[in-house]
Design a protein around this motif. Structure first.
Motif, PDB file in Angstrom:
ATOM      1  N   THR A  65       0.820  -1.212   0.000  1.00  0.00           N
ATOM      2  CA  THR A  65       0.000   0.000   0.000  1.00  0.00           C
ATOM      3  C   THR A  65       0.853   1.260   0.000  1.00  0.00           C
ATOM      4  O   THR A  65       0.572   2.225   0.694  1.00  0.00           O
ATOM      5  CB  THR A  65      -0.981   0.011   1.189  1.00  0.00           C
ATOM      6  OG1 THR A  65      -1.419  -1.315   1.470  1.00  0.00           O
ATOM      7  CG2 THR A  65      -2.212   0.854   0.861  1.00  0.00           C
ATOM      8  N   SER A  66       1.914   1.259  -0.779  1.00  0.00           N
ATOM      9  CA  SER A  66       2.758   2.441  -0.914  1.00  0.00           C
ATOM     10  C   SER A  66       2.059   3.444  -1.821  1.00  0.00           C
ATOM     11  O   SER A  66       1.780   3.152  -2.979  1.00  0.00           O
ATOM     12  CB  SER A  66       4.107   2.072  -1.533  1.00  0.00           C
ATOM     13  OG  SER A  66       4.794   1.186  -0.703  1.00  0.00           O
ATOM     14  N   ILE A  67       1.775   4.615  -1.299  1.00  0.00           N
ATOM     15  CA  ILE A  67       1.155   5.687  -2.067  1.00  0.00           C
ATOM     16  C   ILE A  67       1.955   6.957  -1.792  1.00  0.00           C
ATOM     17  O   ILE A  67       2.051   7.399  -0.652  1.00  0.00           O
ATOM     18  CB  ILE A  67      -0.321   5.921  -1.661  1.00  0.00           C
ATOM     19  CG1 ILE A  67      -1.133   4.639  -1.758  1.00  0.00           C
ATOM     20  CG2 ILE A  67      -0.933   7.034  -2.504  1.00  0.00           C
ATOM     21  CD1 ILE A  67      -2.525   4.752  -1.142  1.00  0.00           C
ATOM     22  N   TYR A  85      -6.348   1.009   8.161  1.00  0.00           N
ATOM     23  CA  TYR A  85      -4.980   0.526   7.972  1.00  0.00           C
ATOM     24  C   TYR A  85      -4.908  -0.988   7.804  1.00  0.00           C
ATOM     25  O   TYR A  85      -3.958  -1.498   7.235  1.00  0.00           O
ATOM     26  CB  TYR A  85      -4.098   0.956   9.145  1.00  0.00           C
ATOM     27  CG  TYR A  85      -3.952   2.449   9.228  1.00  0.00           C
ATOM     28  CD1 TYR A  85      -3.324   3.170   8.224  1.00  0.00           C
ATOM     29  CD2 TYR A  85      -4.457   3.153  10.312  1.00  0.00           C
ATOM     30  CE1 TYR A  85      -3.196   4.543   8.284  1.00  0.00           C
ATOM     31  CE2 TYR A  85      -4.330   4.526  10.390  1.00  0.00           C
ATOM     32  CZ  TYR A  85      -3.702   5.214   9.368  1.00  0.00           C
ATOM     33  OH  TYR A  85      -3.585   6.569   9.437  1.00  0.00           O
ATOM     34  N   THR A  86      -5.916  -1.695   8.276  1.00  0.00           N
ATOM     35  CA  THR A  86      -5.911  -3.151   8.184  1.00  0.00           C
ATOM     36  C   THR A  86      -6.249  -3.637   6.785  1.00  0.00           C
ATOM     37  O   THR A  86      -6.182  -4.826   6.527  1.00  0.00           O
ATOM     38  CB  THR A  86      -6.933  -3.747   9.172  1.00  0.00           C
ATOM     39  OG1 THR A  86      -8.219  -3.200   8.880  1.00  0.00           O
ATOM     40  CG2 THR A  86      -6.532  -3.439  10.597  1.00  0.00           C
ATOM     41  N   TRP A 123      -7.198   8.491   1.808  1.00  0.00           N
ATOM     42  CA  TRP A 123      -7.476   7.327   0.964  1.00  0.00           C
ATOM     43  C   TRP A 123      -8.369   6.365   1.720  1.00  0.00           C
ATOM     44  O   TRP A 123      -8.108   6.038   2.869  1.00  0.00           O
ATOM     45  CB  TRP A 123      -6.176   6.637   0.580  1.00  0.00           C
ATOM     46  CG  TRP A 123      -5.363   7.444  -0.377  1.00  0.00           C
ATOM     47  CD1 TRP A 123      -4.561   8.501  -0.067  1.00  0.00           C
ATOM     48  CD2 TRP A 123      -5.294   7.271  -1.777  1.00  0.00           C
ATOM     49  NE1 TRP A 123      -3.992   8.989  -1.206  1.00  0.00           N
ATOM     50  CE2 TRP A 123      -4.414   8.257  -2.265  1.00  0.00           C
ATOM     51  CE3 TRP A 123      -5.878   6.380  -2.664  1.00  0.00           C
ATOM     52  CZ2 TRP A 123      -4.114   8.373  -3.615  1.00  0.00           C
ATOM     53  CZ3 TRP A 123      -5.560   6.490  -4.002  1.00  0.00           C
ATOM     54  CH2 TRP A 123      -4.698   7.476  -4.472  1.00  0.00           C
ATOM     55  N   VAL A 124      -9.411   5.871   1.067  1.00  0.00           N
ATOM     56  CA  VAL A 124     -10.359   4.953   1.689  1.00  0.00           C
ATOM     57  C   VAL A 124     -10.333   3.638   0.928  1.00  0.00           C
ATOM     58  O   VAL A 124     -10.314   3.621  -0.307  1.00  0.00           O
ATOM     59  CB  VAL A 124     -11.784   5.548   1.679  1.00  0.00           C
ATOM     60  CG1 VAL A 124     -12.773   4.586   2.288  1.00  0.00           C
ATOM     61  CG2 VAL A 124     -11.802   6.879   2.419  1.00  0.00           C
ATOM     62  N   THR A 125     -10.331   2.548   1.679  1.00  0.00           N
ATOM     63  CA  THR A 125     -10.394   1.218   1.089  1.00  0.00           C
ATOM     64  C   THR A 125     -11.749   0.624   1.439  1.00  0.00           C
ATOM     65  O   THR A 125     -12.024   0.337   2.595  1.00  0.00           O
ATOM     66  CB  THR A 125      -9.281   0.319   1.653  1.00  0.00           C
ATOM     67  OG1 THR A 125      -8.043   0.967   1.475  1.00  0.00           O
ATOM     68  CG2 THR A 125      -9.270  -1.021   0.963  1.00  0.00           C
ATOM     69  N   ALA A 126     -12.565   0.465   0.445  1.00  0.00           N
ATOM     70  CA  ALA A 126     -13.898  -0.094   0.673  1.00  0.00           C
ATOM     71  C   ALA A 126     -13.857  -1.610   0.521  1.00  0.00           C
ATOM     72  O   ALA A 126     -12.963  -2.160  -0.119  1.00  0.00           O
ATOM     73  CB  ALA A 126     -14.883   0.495  -0.324  1.00  0.00           C
TER      74      ALA A 126
END
Length: 164
Positions: A65-67, A85-86, A123-126
């Protein structure tokens, strides 16, 4: 033709082809040298995709998850965080439409995962139920359908395309 005349012609041709750095009609900004090592926040992960939406603002993404984001054409890079973060993974592709940035890849188990941001900071991870195989590329286009401002086309490694 005299030897002196040939030498004069060669010098004249070289002068005509030389680069003049005093050209007032040159580019309004300076790009970094080609293939230069750009300094960024230290990372041990492999970077896998790059996308710029202007000559100065762009993103590089990659494993774990390198951004990273730049606002000065790649002279400096800032690491971006994702929530929660998980829900990390490897980011393989990225695309930008207006203020929407979409990144795709896979979670630790190899299932497709996507990350989005509307403000270039959060940043959101759905959850992506039924995502299946990892996503390898993304293309975001303006929507012509009512209700949604964009349509994202996610390509999986098994060659299936999913519209989001």
């Amino acid at each position: 033709m005299k030897p002196r005349s040939i030498g004069s012609l060669v010098l004249l041709a070289l002068a005509a082809c030389s680069d003049s750095s005093t050209d007032p009609d040159g580019p309004p900004y300076m790009l970094p040298p080609l293939w230069a090592n750009q300094q960024r926040v230290p990372t041990a992960s492999h970077l896998l995709s790059v996308r710029f939406n202007t000559p100065t603002q762009g993103y590089i993404v990659g494993e774990s998850t390198s951004i990273f984001r730049t606002d000065d054409g790649g002279l400096s890079w800032f690491q971006q965080d994702h929530l929660p973060y998980t829900r990390g993974g490897d980011i393989l592709g990225i695309d930008i439409l207006a203020n929407e940035v979409h990144a795709v890849g896979a979670d630790e188990g190899g299932a497709g995962r996507s990350w989005t941001t509307a403000d270039s900071l959060s940043w959101v991870t759905a959850d992506a139920p039924g995502a299946g195989a990892k996503f390898v590329a993304v293309d975001v286009t303006p929507s012509t359908l009512g209700g949604a401002p964009f349509v994202g086309w996610y390509l999986r490694e098994d060659w299936k395309v999913r519209a989001v």
